[in-house]
Write an enzyme that holds these catalytic residues in place. Structure first.
Site, PDB file in Angstrom:
ATOM      1  N   HIS A 107     -68.833 -58.466 -23.855  1.00  0.00           N
ATOM      2  CA  HIS A 107     -67.818 -59.339 -24.448  1.00  0.00           C
ATOM      3  C   HIS A 107     -68.214 -60.802 -24.330  1.00  0.00           C
ATOM      4  O   HIS A 107     -69.115 -61.179 -23.583  1.00  0.00           O
ATOM      5  CB  HIS A 107     -66.454 -59.131 -23.777  1.00  0.00           C
ATOM      6  CG  HIS A 107     -66.421 -59.509 -22.324  1.00  0.00           C
ATOM      7  ND1 HIS A 107     -67.057 -58.789 -21.340  1.00  0.00           N
ATOM      8  CD2 HIS A 107     -65.827 -60.552 -21.684  1.00  0.00           C
ATOM      9  CE1 HIS A 107     -66.868 -59.362 -20.171  1.00  0.00           C
ATOM     10  NE2 HIS A 107     -66.125 -60.441 -20.344  1.00  0.00           N
ATOM     11  N   ASP A 109     -65.996 -64.176 -23.451  1.00  0.00           N
ATOM     12  CA  ASP A 109     -64.677 -64.361 -22.846  1.00  0.00           C
ATOM     13  C   ASP A 109     -63.633 -64.829 -23.855  1.00  0.00           C
ATOM     14  O   ASP A 109     -63.870 -65.795 -24.612  1.00  0.00           O
ATOM     15  CB  ASP A 109     -64.757 -65.364 -21.688  1.00  0.00           C
ATOM     16  CG  ASP A 109     -65.478 -64.776 -20.485  1.00  0.00           C
ATOM     17  OD1 ASP A 109     -65.430 -63.538 -20.308  1.00  0.00           O
ATOM     18  OD2 ASP A 109     -66.115 -65.549 -19.739  1.00  0.00           O
ATOM     19  N   HIS A 257     -71.671 -60.984 -22.288  1.00  0.00           N
ATOM     20  CA  HIS A 257     -72.038 -60.509 -20.954  1.00  0.00           C
ATOM     21  C   HIS A 257     -71.338 -59.196 -20.637  1.00  0.00           C
ATOM     22  O   HIS A 257     -70.364 -58.829 -21.300  1.00  0.00           O
ATOM     23  CB  HIS A 257     -71.755 -61.573 -19.887  1.00  0.00           C
ATOM     24  CG  HIS A 257     -70.323 -61.965 -19.795  1.00  0.00           C
ATOM     25  ND1 HIS A 257     -69.705 -62.763 -20.732  1.00  0.00           N
ATOM     26  CD2 HIS A 257     -69.362 -61.663 -18.882  1.00  0.00           C
ATOM     27  CE1 HIS A 257     -68.446 -62.951 -20.409  1.00  0.00           C
ATOM     28  NE2 HIS A 257     -68.198 -62.284 -19.286  1.00  0.00           N
ATOM     29  N   ARG A 273     -64.177 -67.696 -11.117  1.00  0.00           N
ATOM     30  CA  ARG A 273     -64.597 -68.206 -12.440  1.00  0.00           C
ATOM     31  C   ARG A 273     -63.673 -69.313 -12.921  1.00  0.00           C
ATOM     32  O   ARG A 273     -62.455 -69.171 -12.838  1.00  0.00           O
ATOM     33  CB  ARG A 273     -64.576 -67.062 -13.462  1.00  0.00           C
ATOM     34  CG  ARG A 273     -65.218 -67.432 -14.794  1.00  0.00           C
ATOM     35  CD  ARG A 273     -65.058 -66.313 -15.814  1.00  0.00           C
ATOM     36  NE  ARG A 273     -63.882 -66.527 -16.639  1.00  0.00           N
ATOM     37  CZ  ARG A 273     -63.379 -65.630 -17.492  1.00  0.00           C
ATOM     38  NH1 ARG A 273     -63.949 -64.450 -17.626  1.00  0.00           N
ATOM     39  NH2 ARG A 273     -62.313 -65.901 -18.202  1.00  0.00           N
TER      40      ARG A 273
END
Ligand SMILES: O=C(O)CCC(=O)C(=O)O
Length: 293
Positions: A107, A109, A257, A273
């Site tokens: 995907h 993000d 990723h 994150r």
């Protein structure tokens, strides 16, 4: 100590040592940022020791940060820093310290948002002795490797990205009780012109892309299946084996990723994150975008 850069693969990704992200001058930051853009949007900064506040301050240098109130992952944000989304299999006194098995699918993000992110900045605080690697795919090179007729066919196509698409696979438990229609979705160009590099990248991903807008369902499924297989070819990928203190920055505008969930029973993994807001994606034929590249 001056920064020392080392390529991760011939074309995609660069690692840097000898940098302390907590105290960077503007020109030092711009040098890192330029290296990130040059490396097709993947930068690994080694040996960092960041407090959550320092991580937020560094993440903010890439743009305004998302907070996640009202989002399916809101329960996993840092209690003192709503800008930090936590990914973890760690549980303390019955309380999960992050979202377990987050991102175990290819995907980009939050591509289901009208204005999806640019830089995700992921910091490894705890990692298992082995396992828990993350895969990255270079969507610039995936696009560039397509033949000219296929590139022409994709140019101008639009795809719907939706959180409901991921809900069918891995988001199930966090979205329980929500109807598909209540979840965010957005139509995005299949070929995206990067707002800074001016280069074109594929912008579809198996996690969130549900279908093409301009075709019927069978063509959509066949084209997307081909694009997903093509863009995750080993030649376009890099696999990161984490060390504690790694700060990895990927550019969601040109990178996909996949977090590998293979460490159950092996050890704890705790990642923080921050995610910077990008711009509304533009297709390659949109005017006024990009550098002269
Ligand atoms: O844990 C990771 O390596 C990545 C998790 C992920 O997919 C994300 O933060 O978007």
């Amino acid at each position: 100590m001056s920064p020392h850069y080392q390529k991760l693969t011939p074309h995609f990704g660069v690692a840097v040592r000898g940098v302390s992200t907590a105290g960077l001058s503007e020109s030092e930051f711009q040098a890192l940022r330029a290296a990130w853009i040059r490396a097709n949007g993947l930068l690994v900064i080694k040996d960092q020791a960041l407090s959550p506040a320092e991580h937020v301050a560094f993440g903010r240098r890439f743009g305004m940060l998302y907070t996640y109130s009202g989002h399916a992952v809101a329960q996993y944000v840092h209690p003192d820093h709503p800008e930090i989304y936590r990914v973890s299999n760690k549980v303390v006194d019955g309380v999960p310290q992050g979202r377990k098995d987050a991102g175990t699918y290819w995907h980009s993000d939050q591509s289901y948002q009208e204005v999806p992110p640019s830089a995700s900045v992921l910091y490894a605080r705890e990692i298992p002795p082995v396992g828990g690697d993350t895969l990255f795919a270079d969507m610039y090179r995936a696009y560039a490797a397509l033949s000219a007729p296929v590139q022409r066919m994709l140019d101008g196509l639009t795809a719907v990205h939706s959180l409901a698409n991921a809900a069918r696979t891995s988001y199930g438990r966090d979205l329980a009780g929500k109807t598909a229609g209540s979840l965010e979705s957005a139509a995005q160009p299949v070929v995206r012109r990067h707002a800074e590099s001016g280069r074109d990248a594929l912008f579809v991903n198996p996690g969130f892309t549900s279908h093409l807008v301009e075709t019927g369902p069978e063509e959509s499924a066949a084209i997307l299946q081909f694009l997903h297989r093509h863009s995750t070819s080993p030649e376009f990928c890099y696999r990161h084996a984490w060390d504690i203190g790694d700060l990895v920055i990927w550019d969601n505008r040109a990178v996909m990723h996949y977090a590998i969930s293979d460490y159950e029973g092996v050890g704890t993994r705790l990642m923080h994150r921050t995610t910077a807001m990008g711009e509304k994606p533009l297709g390659r034929s949109d005017r006024g975008v990009g550098a002269t590249h």
